[in-house]
Write a protein that holds these residues in place. Structure first.
Motif, PDB file in Angstrom:
ATOM      1  N   GLU A  20       0.868  -1.188   0.000  1.00 43.17           N
ATOM      2  CA  GLU A  20       0.000   0.000   0.000  1.00 43.17           C
ATOM      3  C   GLU A  20       0.895   1.226   0.000  1.00 43.17           C
ATOM      4  O   GLU A  20       1.780   1.345   0.849  1.00 43.17           O
ATOM      5  N   ASP A  21       0.682   2.152  -0.944  1.00 43.35           N
ATOM      6  CA  ASP A  21       1.551   3.326  -1.027  1.00 43.35           C
ATOM      7  C   ASP A  21       1.033   4.540  -0.264  1.00 43.35           C
ATOM      8  O   ASP A  21       1.722   5.549  -0.196  1.00 43.35           O
ATOM      9  N   ASP A  66      -2.741  -2.946  -2.920  1.00 45.21           N
ATOM     10  CA  ASP A  66      -3.282  -1.759  -3.570  1.00 45.21           C
ATOM     11  C   ASP A  66      -3.089  -1.972  -5.071  1.00 45.21           C
ATOM     12  O   ASP A  66      -1.989  -2.325  -5.512  1.00 45.21           O
ATOM     13  N   VAL A  67      -4.144  -1.782  -5.860  1.00 45.97           N
ATOM     14  CA  VAL A  67      -4.078  -2.056  -7.296  1.00 45.97           C
ATOM     15  C   VAL A  67      -3.039  -1.180  -7.987  1.00 45.97           C
ATOM     16  O   VAL A  67      -2.305  -1.644  -8.855  1.00 45.97           O
ATOM     17  N   ASN A  68      -2.962   0.087  -7.573  1.00 49.03           N
ATOM     18  CA  ASN A  68      -2.079   1.036  -8.236  1.00 49.03           C
ATOM     19  C   ASN A  68      -1.044   1.539  -7.237  1.00 49.03           C
ATOM     20  O   ASN A  68      -1.375   2.279  -6.316  1.00 49.03           O
ATOM     21  N   ILE A  69       0.203   1.123  -7.413  1.00 49.65           N
ATOM     22  CA  ILE A  69       1.305   1.512  -6.517  1.00 49.65           C
ATOM     23  C   ILE A  69       2.198   2.493  -7.261  1.00 49.65           C
ATOM     24  O   ILE A  69       2.914   2.104  -8.182  1.00 49.65           O
ATOM     25  N   ARG A  70       2.116   3.754  -6.868  1.00 50.49           N
ATOM     26  CA  ARG A  70       2.949   4.802  -7.497  1.00 50.49           C
ATOM     27  C   ARG A  70       2.895   4.713  -9.020  1.00 50.49           C
ATOM     28  O   ARG A  70       3.914   4.645  -9.695  1.00 50.49           O
ATOM     29  N   SER A  71       1.674   4.664  -9.531  1.00 44.50           N
ATOM     30  CA  SER A  71       1.388   4.625 -10.973  1.00 44.50           C
ATOM     31  C   SER A  71       1.789   3.325 -11.663  1.00 44.50           C
ATOM     32  O   SER A  71       1.837   3.255 -12.882  1.00 44.50           O
ATOM     33  N   THR A  91      -7.186  -3.460  -3.015  1.00 40.76           N
ATOM     34  CA  THR A  91      -7.793  -2.211  -2.589  1.00 40.76           C
ATOM     35  C   THR A  91      -7.573  -1.202  -3.705  1.00 40.76           C
ATOM     36  O   THR A  91      -6.626  -1.318  -4.488  1.00 40.76           O
ATOM     37  N   THR A  92      -8.462  -0.225  -3.788  1.00 39.89           N
ATOM     38  CA  THR A  92      -8.310   0.811  -4.806  1.00 39.89           C
ATOM     39  C   THR A  92      -8.942   2.104  -4.336  1.00 39.89           C
ATOM     40  O   THR A  92      -9.904   2.089  -3.567  1.00 39.89           O
ATOM     41  N   GLY A  93      -8.383   3.208  -4.802  1.00 47.24           N
ATOM     42  CA  GLY A  93      -8.952   4.519  -4.531  1.00 47.24           C
ATOM     43  C   GLY A  93      -9.816   4.992  -5.683  1.00 47.24           C
ATOM     44  O   GLY A  93     -10.389   6.065  -5.628  1.00 47.24           O
ATOM     45  N   TYR A  94      -9.906   4.199  -6.726  1.00 49.23           N
ATOM     46  CA  TYR A  94     -10.689   4.563  -7.896  1.00 49.23           C
ATOM     47  C   TYR A  94     -12.083   3.976  -7.791  1.00 49.23           C
ATOM     48  O   TYR A  94     -12.264   2.874  -7.290  1.00 49.23           O
ATOM     49  N   LEU A 109     -11.806  -3.994  -2.571  1.00 48.69           N
ATOM     50  CA  LEU A 109     -12.356  -3.071  -1.581  1.00 48.69           C
ATOM     51  C   LEU A 109     -11.996  -1.652  -1.987  1.00 48.69           C
ATOM     52  O   LEU A 109     -10.831  -1.355  -2.244  1.00 48.69           O
ATOM     53  N   GLU A 110     -13.010  -0.777  -2.032  1.00 49.00           N
ATOM     54  CA  GLU A 110     -12.764   0.612  -2.396  1.00 49.00           C
ATOM     55  C   GLU A 110     -12.430   1.433  -1.164  1.00 49.00           C
ATOM     56  O   GLU A 110     -12.983   1.223  -0.085  1.00 49.00           O
ATOM     57  N   LYS A 111     -11.499   2.390  -1.341  1.00 46.97           N
ATOM     58  CA  LYS A 111     -11.128   3.302  -0.263  1.00 46.97           C
ATOM     59  C   LYS A 111     -12.182   4.404  -0.181  1.00 46.97           C
ATOM     60  O   LYS A 111     -12.723   4.786  -1.202  1.00 46.97           O
ATOM     61  N   PRO A 112     -12.487   4.908   1.005  1.00 50.88           N
ATOM     62  CA  PRO A 112     -11.899   4.536   2.297  1.00 50.88           C
ATOM     63  C   PRO A 112     -12.343   3.141   2.722  1.00 50.88           C
ATOM     64  O   PRO A 112     -13.482   2.751   2.494  1.00 50.88           O
ATOM     65  N   ILE A 113     -11.423   2.423   3.325  1.00 54.43           N
ATOM     66  CA  ILE A 113     -11.642   1.016   3.643  1.00 54.43           C
ATOM     67  C   ILE A 113     -12.135   0.841   5.073  1.00 54.43           C
ATOM     68  O   ILE A 113     -11.622   1.472   5.995  1.00 54.43           O
TER      69      ILE A 113
END
Length: 131
Positions: A20-21, A66-71, A91-94, A109-113
């Motif tokens: 998780e970034d 996290d699906v996307n780690i620093r792009s 997990t994802t913020g999108y 799981l979408e953020k916020p978690i």
């Protein structure tokens, strides 16, 4: 039923890999799982660090990715975990993210978690036999 609703005993003594970034979220995930008796591998926020943990020879019982780690997409890590039969969730913020057919069966799981819900979901994955 009461025991499974608030304290996932399946996490006690398990080594959970956290990639998780977002620093504070990574710390919160680690604290939550440690409070349930788990050991944390990481948390790490770079793919290179995640690969080091994957290849250090240690046992991993489950993972939060996290699906996307620093792009960069986490899928190479996910593929290696799947090859080792290590259960994981994303997990994802999108709002919407395409996991593609390869990972359609992986919980997202979408953020916020909700960390308690995450712990329950991960505990459930650990107790499921590999498909």
């Amino acid at each position: 039923m009461a025991a499974s609703s608030h304290q996932p005993a399946e996490l006690k003594g398990r080594r959970i890999f956290v990639v998780e970034d977002e620093y504070f979220l990574a710390e919160d995930i680690g604290k939550t799982f440690r409070a349930l008796g788990a050991e944390i591998a990481g948390p790490v926020g770079h793919l290179e660090d995640a690969l080091k943990i994957l290849h250090d020879g240690s046992v991993l019982d489950a993972a939060v990715l996290d699906v996307n780690i620093r792009s960069e997409m986490i899928f190479p890590i996910a593929r290696e975990l799947r090859a080792r039969n290590v259960p994981f969730l994303f997990t994802t913020g999108y709002d919407k993210i395409t996991l593609g057919p390869e990972f359609q069966d992986v919980p997202l799981l979408e953020k916020p978690i909700d960390l308690a819900a995450m712990a329950r979901k991960l505990a459930g994955l650990i107790t499921q036999p590999p498909s």
